[in-house]
Design a protein around this motif. Structure first.
Motif, PDB file in Angstrom:
ATOM      1  N   PHE A  68      14.838   9.459  23.429  1.00 36.54           N
ATOM      2  CA  PHE A  68      13.491  10.034  23.469  1.00 36.54           C
ATOM      3  C   PHE A  68      13.238  10.663  24.828  1.00 36.54           C
TER       4      PHE A  68
ATOM      5  N   TRP B 159       6.033   8.337  26.531  1.00 38.56           N
ATOM      6  CA  TRP B 159       5.903   7.147  25.694  1.00 38.56           C
ATOM      7  C   TRP B 159       6.023   5.937  26.623  1.00 38.56           C
TER       8      TRP B 159
ATOM      9  N   SER C 238       5.377   7.695  17.493  1.00 37.61           N
ATOM     10  CA  SER C 238       5.046   8.746  18.459  1.00 37.61           C
ATOM     11  C   SER C 238       5.024  10.107  17.768  1.00 37.61           C
TER      12      SER C 238
ATOM     13  N   ILE D 288       6.101  14.021  17.831  1.00 41.44           N
ATOM     14  CA  ILE D 288       7.266  14.729  18.356  1.00 41.44           C
ATOM     15  C   ILE D 288       7.041  16.235  18.270  1.00 41.44           C
TER      16      ILE D 288
ATOM     17  N   ILE E  85      15.683  13.398  20.460  1.00 40.40           N
ATOM     18  CA  ILE E  85      14.293  13.848  20.339  1.00 40.40           C
ATOM     19  C   ILE E  85      13.975  14.558  21.649  1.00 40.40           C
TER      20      ILE E  85
ATOM     21  N   GLY F 193       8.502  14.857  22.908  1.00 43.07           N
ATOM     22  CA  GLY F 193       7.586  14.007  22.156  1.00 43.07           C
ATOM     23  C   GLY F 193       6.506  13.421  23.046  1.00 43.07           C
TER      24      GLY F 193
END
Length: 437
Positions: free
Chosen positions: A96, A100, A357, A359, A389, A392
């Motif tokens: 990711f 976050w 989350s 994205i 990803i 995001g």
């Protein structure tokens, strides 16, 4: 900035295998007869994750950098439970890149383009009397603007006017960063054309795109994060591509891990994807063509208007040159997949439901193609899958923070007069304005 001993490396031409020294901002090997990328050959063959360094610079052993800059985040890799169960996958790992905090992801521009920006700008350290120039479809511009603003590095951004809504930040951008745009109806290629005009003047320094080892090796930290977290090299690597630079970087990181020897001897199968109907890489690769097919400019701009993942709209990606995307795909038995806006939107909802989350559209294209491959039975359930990803948390970030937008100083026509461009852009910067060093 902090005290840091520059990473030791030499440069190597992919096509000729000639080794040579980096003169500071070397982008190619001048004696190569055919277009070729160059690579960094690091003194440290085995990667040591530097817990003493912040953010991205944990991977300094394999970054061509001279300093450490303030504010960097790092890719975060974790093993999926919710999405993996929904898809019936036993070893789905998500890397990711974005915002976050609960996962330790602190990229405040919401995109893995921060990986390139913090690496490129840390390579830049010590180069004076130049203004860095970056062309972008949106996310790269946001990342470079943030990094350069925080670290007082003069920067000129060239972005299509239609993509200006991507220029959002949680802080006012320092005046050392200037933005110009190509008028409405233009696309990423037009922004590149504008930047090329500017870089004909000696005051400006082209960032270099895929040719810049710091850009590729910065993006390659996504794979460094995944492999050091998993403990071995994945079987599959999923990512959406516009230029394909991230996929090239993934392949190169994989090759370094093979030389490292601590993570197995596997080559990840590159599974890259594009947003239909703008699929020039898919069209060429499916036909096993090393060269991209001719592309009508107006038709290309029409297709770009349709796709949601505007950042995937590169008309002239580093596909054909030696060491480029075609070679990366061939070397890894890779594939180029396609998903449309509707499939990507469904992927956005699925990720939000099972992982928690938001994205970005490009990341949703990658997930949509993974879903399609699983449904078709082409992906073995027990294989180790890395899903990159690439962006995001941006929706959440903008809700939780005061947002500032960067406005263009000048909007140029799609086919501008070169002399006028240089004159006007020079006027944006003080004559003595230099890069920090």
């Amino acid at each position: 900035m902090m005290n840091f001993a520059p990473t030791k490396y030499c440069l190597v031409s992919v096509s000729s295998a000639v080794e040579f020294e980096d003169e500071g901002w070397t982008l190619d090997y001048s004696n190569d007869e055919t277009p070729s990328l160059i690579r960094a050959d690091y003194e440290n063959k085995q990667l040591t994750v530097r817990e003493d360094l912040p953010g991205l610079y944990r991977f300094a052993d394999w970054l061509p950098i001279k300093t450490v800059l303030e504010g960097s985040g790092s890719p975060v890799t974790y093993k999926s439970t919710g999405l993996a169960k929904e898809l019936g996958l036993e070893n789905l790992y998500i890397t990711f890149n974005g915002y976050w905090p609960e996962k330790g992801a602190e990229m405040r521009t919401g995109s893995f383009k921060e990986c390139e920006a913090y690496s490129v700008c840390a390579r830049l350290h010590g180069i004076r009397d130049k203004v860095l120039v970056v062309a972008s479809a949106g996310n790269t511009a946001r990342a470079f603007a943030s990094v350069c603003s925080r670290n007082k590095i003069p920067l000129l951004l060239c972005v299509p006017e239609d993509n200006l809504d991507a220029l959002w930040f949680d802080h006012p951008i320092d005046p050392c960063v200037k933005l110009v745009a190509s008028q409405k109806g233009a696309d990423y290629f037009d922004a590149i054309h504008l930047s090329n005009i500017v870089c004909k003047h000696s005051h400006f320094l082209p960032e270099g795109g895929a040719k810049n080892i710091a850009r590729r090796d910065g993006m390659g930290t996504t794979v460094l994060s995944a492999v050091t977290t998993i403990g071995e090299i994945p079987h599959y690597y999923f990512q959406a591509v516009g230029s394909g630079t991230g996929a090239i970087a993934a392949w190169e990181a994989n090759l370094r891990f093979l030389e490292d020897g601590n993570y197995g001897n596997r080559l990840m199968k590159l599974m890259v994807s594009q947003n239909h109907p703008f699929v020039p890489i898919a069209d060429a690769y499916v036909a096993d063509s090393r060269d991209l097919f001719p592309f009508d400019d107006d038709e290309a701009r029409r297709q770009v208007e349709i796709i949601n993942a505007k950042v995937l709209s590169n008309r002239k990606p580093p596909y054909s040159l030696t060491g480029g995307l075609y070679d990366a795909l061939k070397a890894t038995d890779g594939e180029v997949l396609v998903a449309d806006n509707e499939e990507a939107e469904a992927a956005v909802q699925l990720f939000k439901k099972f992982e928690g989350s938001d994205i970005e559209p490009a990341a949703a294209i990658a997930l949509a193609t993974l879903i399609n491959e699983v449904k078709s039975g082409k992906i073995e359930k027990d294989k180790i899958i890395m899903l990159n990803i690439t962006g995001g948390g941006g929706v959440r970030f903008r809700k939780e923070h005061n947002i500032y937008n960067l406005k263009p100083e000048i909007i140029f026509p799609i086919d501008p007069d070169p002399d006028l461009v240089i004159k006007k852009v020079l006027g944006l910067f003080k004559p003595d304005e230099t890069l920090v060093g």
